[in-house]
Scaffold this active site. Sequence first.
Site, PDB file in Angstrom:
ATOM      1  N   ARG A 139      78.729-100.130  38.736  1.00  0.00           N
ATOM      2  CA  ARG A 139      78.789-100.760  39.910  1.00  0.00           C
ATOM      3  C   ARG A 139      80.493-100.979  40.737  1.00  0.00           C
ATOM      4  O   ARG A 139      80.569-101.110  41.852  1.00  0.00           O
ATOM      5  CB  ARG A 139      78.270-102.192  39.711  1.00  0.00           C
ATOM      6  CG  ARG A 139      76.881-102.012  39.042  1.00  0.00           C
ATOM      7  CD  ARG A 139      76.192-103.183  38.673  1.00  0.00           C
ATOM      8  NE  ARG A 139      74.990-103.221  38.504  1.00  0.00           N
ATOM      9  CZ  ARG A 139      74.316-104.256  37.427  1.00  0.00           C
ATOM     10  NH1 ARG A 139      74.979-104.949  36.839  1.00  0.00           N
ATOM     11  NH2 ARG A 139      72.848-104.261  37.589  1.00  0.00           N
ATOM     12  N   HIS A 162      69.483-100.808  36.898  1.00  0.00           N
ATOM     13  CA  HIS A 162      68.772-101.844  35.603  1.00  0.00           C
ATOM     14  C   HIS A 162      68.829-101.811  35.156  1.00  0.00           C
ATOM     15  O   HIS A 162      69.139-100.478  34.144  1.00  0.00           O
ATOM     16  CB  HIS A 162      67.226-102.049  35.913  1.00  0.00           C
ATOM     17  CG  HIS A 162      67.027-103.415  34.458  1.00  0.00           C
ATOM     18  ND1 HIS A 162      67.004-104.645  34.683  1.00  0.00           N
ATOM     19  CD2 HIS A 162      66.944-102.505  33.682  1.00  0.00           C
ATOM     20  CE1 HIS A 162      66.322-104.870  33.553  1.00  0.00           C
ATOM     21  NE2 HIS A 162      65.730-103.885  33.238  1.00  0.00           N
TER      22      HIS A 162
HETATM   23  P1  CMP Z   1      70.277-107.074  37.281  1.00  0.00           P
HETATM   24  O1  CMP Z   1      71.272-107.641  37.261  1.00  0.00           O
HETATM   25  O2  CMP Z   1      69.825-105.555  37.369  1.00  0.00           O
HETATM   26  O3  CMP Z   1      68.659-107.974  37.220  1.00  0.00           O
HETATM   27  C1  CMP Z   1      68.398-109.227  37.879  1.00  0.00           C
HETATM   28  C2  CMP Z   1      68.632-108.979  39.439  1.00  0.00           C
HETATM   29  O4  CMP Z   1      67.992-109.498  40.635  1.00  0.00           O
HETATM   30  C3  CMP Z   1      69.996-108.509  39.853  1.00  0.00           C
HETATM   31  O5  CMP Z   1      70.171-107.507  38.822  1.00  0.00           O
HETATM   32  C4  CMP Z   1      69.894-108.999  41.336  1.00  0.00           C
HETATM   33  O6  CMP Z   1      69.616-107.526  41.984  1.00  0.00           O
HETATM   34  C5  CMP Z   1      69.453-109.609  41.841  1.00  0.00           C
HETATM   35  N1  CMP Z   1      69.687-111.088  41.596  1.00  0.00           N
HETATM   36  C6  CMP Z   1      70.586-112.023  40.434  1.00  0.00           C
HETATM   37  N2  CMP Z   1      70.479-112.178  41.590  1.00  0.00           N
HETATM   38  C7  CMP Z   1      71.012-112.316  42.931  1.00  0.00           C
HETATM   39  C8  CMP Z   1      70.648-113.180  43.883  1.00  0.00           C
HETATM   40  N3  CMP Z   1      71.709-114.683  43.985  1.00  0.00           N
HETATM   41  N4  CMP Z   1      70.895-112.766  45.112  1.00  0.00           N
HETATM   42  C9  CMP Z   1      70.132-112.054  45.313  1.00  0.00           C
HETATM   43  N5  CMP Z   1      69.509-111.500  44.509  1.00  0.00           N
HETATM   44  C10 CMP Z   1      69.959-111.162  43.475  1.00  0.00           C
END
Ligand code: CMP
Length: 200
Positions: A139, A162
Site C-alpha cells: 500500500r 484484503h
Molecule cells: P480493509 O482494511 O481491507 O478492510 C476494511 C475496508 O473498509 C478497508 O480495507 C477500506 O477499503 C474500507 N474502509 C475502512 N474505513 C473506511 C472509511 N473510513 N471510509 C471508506 N472506506 C473505509
Amino acid sequence: MEKEQTLVLIKPDGVKRGLVGEIIRRLESRGLKIVALSMEWPTKEQIDKHYPKTRKWIEGLGKNTAKSYKEFNIPSTLLEDYGTDNLHEIGKKVREWLIEFIISGPIVKMVVQGLHAIKMVRKIVGPTVPAFAEVGTIRGDFSIDSPDLANIKRRAVHNLIHASGNKEEAEYEISHWFTKEELNSYSTIHEQFMTQERNQ
Ligand code: CMP
C-alpha cells in the site's frame, strides 16, 4: 507453525491497475507459499458473507471513520455527512460502500501459507489508510487514496488488498472462498532448508 494460512484478496483496483503480478511477487519473494489461487468476479452475496456482520466489527468501521475525520481535519461533521453520528450506523454505510467497491470488477483470491503468514502478509501489505503505509509495503508503494476523499465521494478507500486480520478470520475466510480440495500441499525450497535436521 509453518502451515499457518491466510486469505489474500486483490481488490478490483489492484486487478485493474495490473498489480496482480507485483503483489504475488512480493509475497512469494518473502518466502511465503501460495497454495490456492484464482480470479473471479464476486457476487454481492459472496462479499456480504466475507466481511463480518458483528456489531463490534461494524462499529469498528464507524470508529475508524470518526478517527479519519480527526486525523485528516475534515471540516464537515459526521452528522452533516452521514445524517447520524451513531458509529454503528456509519459503519453500516461504509460496509455497503465496501461491498459495492469489491463487486465492481474481478478480484484475485489466494491462500498464502508460511511461518507467521497472517502477521507477515499484513506487514507486507501495510495499514488500511495508504497515507500511513510505510514505503516498502504494497500500500505504501502503490496506493494514494485516502478516507477524506473516499468519504466525500461516498465510497470505500481503494487500498488494493484484503488480508485476514487474525487466525479466526483466516479460517473462516479460507473456508468461505475455497474448498479443502482446492488447497494444494507441496514443499518450497525454503521449507526444505528450514525443516532440515542439523547434522551432528
Ligand atoms: P480493509 O482494511 O481491507 O478492510 C476494511 C475496508 O473498509 C478497508 O480495507 C477500506 O477499503 C474500507 N474502509 C475502512 N474505513 C473506511 C472509511 N473510513 N471510509 C471508506 N472506506 C473505509
